[in-house]
Design an enzyme around this catalytic site. Structure first.
Site, PDB file in Angstrom:
ATOM      1  N   ASP A  30     -45.104  13.589  67.901  1.00 35.13           N
ATOM      2  CA  ASP A  30     -45.001  12.635  66.665  1.00 35.13           C
ATOM      3  C   ASP A  30     -45.719  11.311  66.836  1.00 35.13           C
ATOM      4  O   ASP A  30     -45.092  10.493  67.686  1.00 35.13           O
ATOM      5  CB  ASP A  30     -43.619  12.677  66.156  1.00 35.13           C
ATOM      6  CG  ASP A  30     -43.274  11.797  64.988  1.00 35.13           C
ATOM      7  OD1 ASP A  30     -44.044  12.077  63.801  1.00 35.13           O
ATOM      8  OD2 ASP A  30     -42.667  10.754  64.795  1.00 35.13           O
ATOM      9  N   ASP A  61     -39.812  14.920  59.322  1.00 37.50           N
ATOM     10  CA  ASP A  61     -40.991  15.105  58.635  1.00 37.50           C
ATOM     11  C   ASP A  61     -41.015  16.183  57.807  1.00 37.50           C
ATOM     12  O   ASP A  61     -41.826  15.946  56.792  1.00 37.50           O
ATOM     13  CB  ASP A  61     -41.997  15.419  59.886  1.00 37.50           C
ATOM     14  CG  ASP A  61     -42.458  14.269  60.752  1.00 37.50           C
ATOM     15  OD1 ASP A  61     -41.869  13.102  60.647  1.00 37.50           O
ATOM     16  OD2 ASP A  61     -43.387  14.488  61.643  1.00 37.50           O
ATOM     17  N   THR A  81     -48.757  10.649  60.674  1.00 36.76           N
ATOM     18  CA  THR A  81     -48.587   9.327  61.429  1.00 36.76           C
ATOM     19  C   THR A  81     -49.697   9.412  62.487  1.00 36.76           C
ATOM     20  O   THR A  81     -50.035   8.307  62.984  1.00 36.76           O
ATOM     21  CB  THR A  81     -47.103   9.443  62.112  1.00 36.76           C
ATOM     22  OG1 THR A  81     -46.819  10.326  62.738  1.00 36.76           O
ATOM     23  CG2 THR A  81     -46.303   8.944  61.093  1.00 36.76           C
ATOM     24  N   THR A  82     -49.992  10.482  63.022  1.00 38.93           N
ATOM     25  CA  THR A  82     -51.167  10.776  64.204  1.00 38.93           C
ATOM     26  C   THR A  82     -52.409  10.440  63.377  1.00 38.93           C
ATOM     27  O   THR A  82     -53.469   9.815  63.902  1.00 38.93           O
ATOM     28  CB  THR A  82     -50.880  11.799  64.927  1.00 38.93           C
ATOM     29  OG1 THR A  82     -49.825  12.033  65.325  1.00 38.93           O
ATOM     30  CG2 THR A  82     -51.822  11.945  66.124  1.00 38.93           C
TER      31      THR A  82
END
Length: 534
Positions: free
Chosen positions: A67, A402, A100-101
């Site tokens: 994550d 998520d 988020t990545t």
């Protein structure tokens, strides 16, 4: 010439340079390289075949995750511009919860293009303005590609949550966790505000023991701490009347620190008798209301409850759950549809919650208290996450968060788009075509912005062990022929219609990633000096 330094260089290069801009260029260059290094660190974590990172802290704690927000949050980043990418990932986590990545990888690719543009002599302000226009155009293209989705379409919501989970360590459990995430979010939607979801209404409780398969959604309330067993107190109560108290059932203390010296036994007996009478008086008032389950908030000033209090509560057949955390009070109050009571004088029957059953049950290596059959239950949900070890348990919780965020995105903005790099390639293609219709520096910068977007499909292919150049070239060709939903099928190792493979994601995840990444890059570009204020 004032402010100009003559330099002897190789033929064909610039022979003079403004001295006063050299430091600014160096600072900008250092900022971009530092931020790019952070993006490269998480790039291998992108996609279903992305690698996991093992994070080891100074106190020996170990976290295994892919994550992006978690990785960056735990990294020790000292360079100010690099910290901006950490904040960027946090912003994406707040807005969308997923991607988020992706947002950090996008920012890294845009910064790489900025280096090329700056080396060609373009001014940072021109690049910044052009990137802003490209970002707005990209959001328009993504919105045009989007497919409307209704909350009644349960299958579409599950597909979207599954796509989010497929890149996680616990991806093999996506068939269990995805429907659970969808049901949890749909349960807490308030009809008065149908387009917003507060994830604080979904409590995720972790319990070691068992496997992720044992994770369950509970229509009720769960307490991680067990019931009080002192003096044989009850551990199961049917037709429960539940009181949530914020006062202490223990002898009062003075406001200032002082000692009381007792000189003989009669005085000691008198003190103990007064303490007993004080506690008994409180418990009698509680018992009169019919309360048979007591939830006691943890106290920081003095003991919320003593052994003597627990003894008398057990005699009164009242099940006690002590040390309830302060931050859980609002959730418990909303779930039980009862009021927290701050003073014994305000303890009334109408302030109690009601449930069919409160019981202590064994889960894994510990015990929990479960409240079920709550009357007039508020719009809340509890998910009990199980795992064989702490690392799996923590990652399962992050993955579930998520998935919950993905479903929340669809409640906020009810549009889906394809995954697998399809939207990025399509936006890149359309921005490239738009750049050809423009003139001057804007055209050049928007072309660079379009090229940067190809980093997502390129990285997905690279992390899956495919040939990224062949894959991205083939994707471009297919999109040029009008196949806008064609993307990389990582599991099959080929290019397919990604919508038919059920790889979908909320529109909000992609649009916020693009907008936030562009905004962050523009800020880094505009910095021409770093001043220490220490």
């Amino acid at each position: 010439m004032p402010g100009v330094q003559q330099q002897v260089t190789r033929p064909g290069t610039k022979t003079e340079k403004y001295v006063d801009t050299k430091r600014k260029d160096d600072v900008r260059y250092a900022n971009i390289l530092a931020a790019k290094a952070v993006a490269d660190a998480v790039r291998t974590s992108l996609g279903p075949r992305g690698m996991d990172k093992m994070l080891s802290s100074a106190n020996g704690d170990v976290i295994i995750t892919n994550d992006g927000a978690t990785i960056l949050n735990k990294m020790e980043v000292t360079q100010p511009a690099a910290k901006m990418l950490v904040e960027l990932s946090k912003s994406q986590d707040i807005v969308a919860g997923d991607g988020t990545t992706t947002v950090v990888v996008l920012a890294g690719a845009l910064l790489k293009q900025c280096l090329n543009l700056l080396s060609k002599g373009l001014h940072p302000t021109i690049i910044s303005e052009a990137f802003h226009k490209a970002s707005e155009k990209a959001v328009e293209v993504l919105t045009a590609m989007a497919i409307p989705v209704e909350l009644s379409d349960h299958e579409a919501l599950v597909k979207s949550a599954s796509t989010s989970l497929n890149s996680k360590v616990v991806s093999q459990y996506s068939s269990l966790l995805a429907p659970m995430a969808v049901d949890a979010v749909l349960n807490v939607i308030d009809p008065a505000r149908p387009n917003s979801v507060d994830l604080k209404d979904i409590k995720v409780l972790k319990k070691l023991g068992g496997t992720v398969d044992d994770t369950e959604m509970i229509n009720g309330l769960v307490f991680d701490n067990k019931a009080s067993h002192l003096a044989g107190g009850p551990t199961r109560v049917e037709n429960a009347k539940i009181g949530l108290i914020q006062f202490q059932i223990s002898p009062p203390k003075t406001d200032i620190e002082q000692n009381v010296i007792v000189s003989d036994y009669t005085q000691m007996d008198r003190i103990l008798k007064e303490e007993r009478n004080y506690i008994l008086g409180i418990i009698k008032k509680i018992r009169v209301t019919g309360c048979n389950v007591l939830l006691i908030q943890k106290s920081i000033l003095r003991d919320a409850v003593t052994d003597l209090s627990l003894h008398y509560l057990a005699k009164a057949k009242i099940l006690v759950v002590k040390d309830v955390e302060r931050e859980d009070i609002e959730f418990i109050s909303k779930t039980l549809n009862c009021l927290p009571i701050a003073n014994i004088e305000h303890f009334r029957t109408e302030k109690l919650g009601r449930a069919d059953l409160v019981e202590e049950v064994s889960v894994g290596s510990g015990r929990i208290v479960k409240v079920t059959g709550i009357k007039n239950m508020g719009r809340t949900t509890t998910v009990l996450v199980r795992g064989s070890n702490a690392l799996v348990l923590d990652e399962a919780e992050r993955s579930l968060h998520d998935a919950l965020c993905v479903v929340r995105c669809l409640v906020n903005w009810r549009f889906l788009i394809a995954g697998g790099g399809a939207p990025e390639i399509e936006v890149s293609r359309q921005l490239g075509a738009w750049a050809k219709t423009l003139q001057g520096m804007d055209s050049f910068c928007i072309r660079a912005f379009a090229d940067a977007l190809e980093v997502i499909p390129y990285t997905l292919a690279e992390n899956a062990g495919l040939n990224p150049i062949l894959i991205v070239t083939e994707l471009r060709n297919r999109h040029a022929n009008g196949e806008i939903n064609t993307g990389i099928n990582v599991r099959k190792g080929q290019i397919t219609n990604i919508l038919e493979e059920n790889v979908v994601q909320p529109l909000l995840v992609s649009t916020s990633a693009l907008s936030l990444a562009t905004e962050c890059v523009r800020m880094i570009l505009k910095i021409d000096d770093i001043v220490s204020t220490r």
